[in-house]
Design a protein around this motif. Structure first.
Motif, PDB file in Angstrom:
ATOM      1  N   THR A   1       0.838  -1.205   0.000  1.00  0.00           N
ATOM      2  CA  THR A   1       0.000   0.000   0.000  1.00  0.00           C
ATOM      3  C   THR A   1       0.870   1.250   0.000  1.00  0.00           C
ATOM      4  O   THR A   1       0.634   2.187  -0.762  1.00  0.00           O
ATOM      5  N   VAL A   2       1.894   1.251   0.845  1.00  0.00           N
ATOM      6  CA  VAL A   2       2.796   2.410   0.924  1.00  0.00           C
ATOM      7  C   VAL A   2       3.503   2.613  -0.413  1.00  0.00           C
ATOM      8  O   VAL A   2       3.615   3.740  -0.902  1.00  0.00           O
TER       9      VAL A   2
ATOM     10  N   ALA B   1      10.148   6.847  -5.999  1.00  0.00           N
ATOM     11  CA  ALA B   1       9.079   6.208  -5.225  1.00  0.00           C
ATOM     12  C   ALA B   1       9.652   5.136  -4.310  1.00  0.00           C
ATOM     13  O   ALA B   1       9.235   5.004  -3.155  1.00  0.00           O
ATOM     14  N   GLU B   2      10.616   4.391  -4.818  1.00  0.00           N
ATOM     15  CA  GLU B   2      11.230   3.351  -3.998  1.00  0.00           C
ATOM     16  C   GLU B   2      12.031   3.960  -2.847  1.00  0.00           C
ATOM     17  O   GLU B   2      12.030   3.428  -1.731  1.00  0.00           O
ATOM     18  N   ASP B   3      12.685   5.080  -3.109  1.00  0.00           N
ATOM     19  CA  ASP B   3      13.407   5.779  -2.041  1.00  0.00           C
ATOM     20  C   ASP B   3      12.445   6.271  -0.972  1.00  0.00           C
ATOM     21  O   ASP B   3      12.714   6.147   0.229  1.00  0.00           O
ATOM     22  N   ALA B   4      11.312   6.846  -1.398  1.00  0.00           N
ATOM     23  CA  ALA B   4      10.318   7.337  -0.446  1.00  0.00           C
ATOM     24  C   ALA B   4       9.755   6.172   0.374  1.00  0.00           C
ATOM     25  O   ALA B   4       9.519   6.308   1.579  1.00  0.00           O
TER      26      ALA B   4
ATOM     27  N   GLU C   1      12.431   5.287   2.953  1.00  0.00           N
ATOM     28  CA  GLU C   1      12.509   6.331   3.969  1.00  0.00           C
ATOM     29  C   GLU C   1      11.284   6.311   4.882  1.00  0.00           C
ATOM     30  O   GLU C   1      11.382   6.633   6.067  1.00  0.00           O
ATOM     31  N   THR C   2      10.136   5.939   4.330  1.00  0.00           N
ATOM     32  CA  THR C   2       8.919   5.818   5.137  1.00  0.00           C
ATOM     33  C   THR C   2       9.128   4.809   6.257  1.00  0.00           C
ATOM     34  O   THR C   2       8.834   5.079   7.422  1.00  0.00           O
TER      35      THR C   2
ATOM     36  N   ALA D   1       4.376   8.223   4.491  1.00  0.00           N
ATOM     37  CA  ALA D   1       4.769   8.129   3.079  1.00  0.00           C
ATOM     38  C   ALA D   1       4.509   9.454   2.362  1.00  0.00           C
ATOM     39  O   ALA D   1       5.318   9.889   1.535  1.00  0.00           O
ATOM     40  N   ARG D   2       3.413  10.093   2.677  1.00  0.00           N
ATOM     41  CA  ARG D   2       3.101  11.394   2.066  1.00  0.00           C
ATOM     42  C   ARG D   2       4.208  12.403   2.387  1.00  0.00           C
ATOM     43  O   ARG D   2       4.702  13.106   1.511  1.00  0.00           O
ATOM     44  N   ARG D   3       4.612  12.434   3.645  1.00  0.00           N
ATOM     45  CA  ARG D   3       5.670  13.382   4.033  1.00  0.00           C
ATOM     46  C   ARG D   3       6.988  13.052   3.335  1.00  0.00           C
ATOM     47  O   ARG D   3       7.712  13.955   2.902  1.00  0.00           O
ATOM     48  N   LYS D   4       7.295  11.778   3.232  1.00  0.00           N
ATOM     49  CA  LYS D   4       8.541  11.379   2.563  1.00  0.00           C
ATOM     50  C   LYS D   4       8.473  11.691   1.077  1.00  0.00           C
ATOM     51  O   LYS D   4       9.474  12.098   0.476  1.00  0.00           O
TER      52      LYS D   4
END
Length: 167
Positions: free
Chosen positions: A17-18, A32-35, A38-39, A64-67
């Motif tokens: 989901t993330v 996206a994979e980095d975010a 980091e999430t 995830a939104r913040r990242k």
């Protein structure tokens, strides 16, 4: 769901989901994979202090939104030009074929629609929580999500009609 589950189980249950949310916000690529990574690094640090009654999936989508915002800001700060062509990227864990068309269509939506679709349909958040994330009223976010889905349906219906006509 509460945080009495092990962190590893939270990753297993909510990792997809993330990643969908990160891809919808940032596009299907390394950002996206980095975010996503980091999430979960940030989530691990906060995990011991999380309220046991927390909706873990919704909380992870918020992180995830913040990242994703951090990645977007980092993109804007600097580009790194290079003369060297990188090795071919791996297709492992990346969308392909029709899925890639979907990610491109989601990325092409206006920002408010894209975020509403990402957080509500891909992240599973209710419209009230989505409204808190992107700002505005739940009914306006509901409308943005519905408009985004309608645009996606139109885009794919047109593509299917065009593909059918070429056969």
């Amino acid at each position: 769901m509460n945080t009495t589950i092990p962190f590893e189980q939270a990753i297993t249950q909510h990792g997809a989901t993330v990643l969908r949310v990160c891809r919808a916000v940032l596009g299907p690529g390394a950002d996206a994979e980095d975010a996503w990574s980091e999430t979960f690094v940030a989530a691990l640090a906060a995990w011991p202090d999380l309220d046991p009654d927390t909706n873990v999936e919704a909380w992870l989508v918020r992180v995830a939104r913040r990242k994703a915002i951090d990645v977007t800001r980092a993109r804007a700060r600097h580009a790194v030009p290079t003369d060297d062509v990188p090795d071919r990227p791996s297709n492992v864990g990346r969308p392909d074929g029709h899925d890639l068309d979907l990610w491109r269509a989601v990325a092409a939506l206006p920002e408010r629609q894209r975020l509403a679709v990402a957080y509500h349909y891909l992240g599973g958040l209710p419209h009230t929580e989505t409204a808190e994330l992107i700002g505005g009223r739940p009914d306006a976010v509901r409308r943005a999500a519905a408009d985004g889905v309608r645009s996606l349906r139109r885009a794919f219906a047109a593509a299917d009609a065009q593909e059918g006509a070429s056969r």
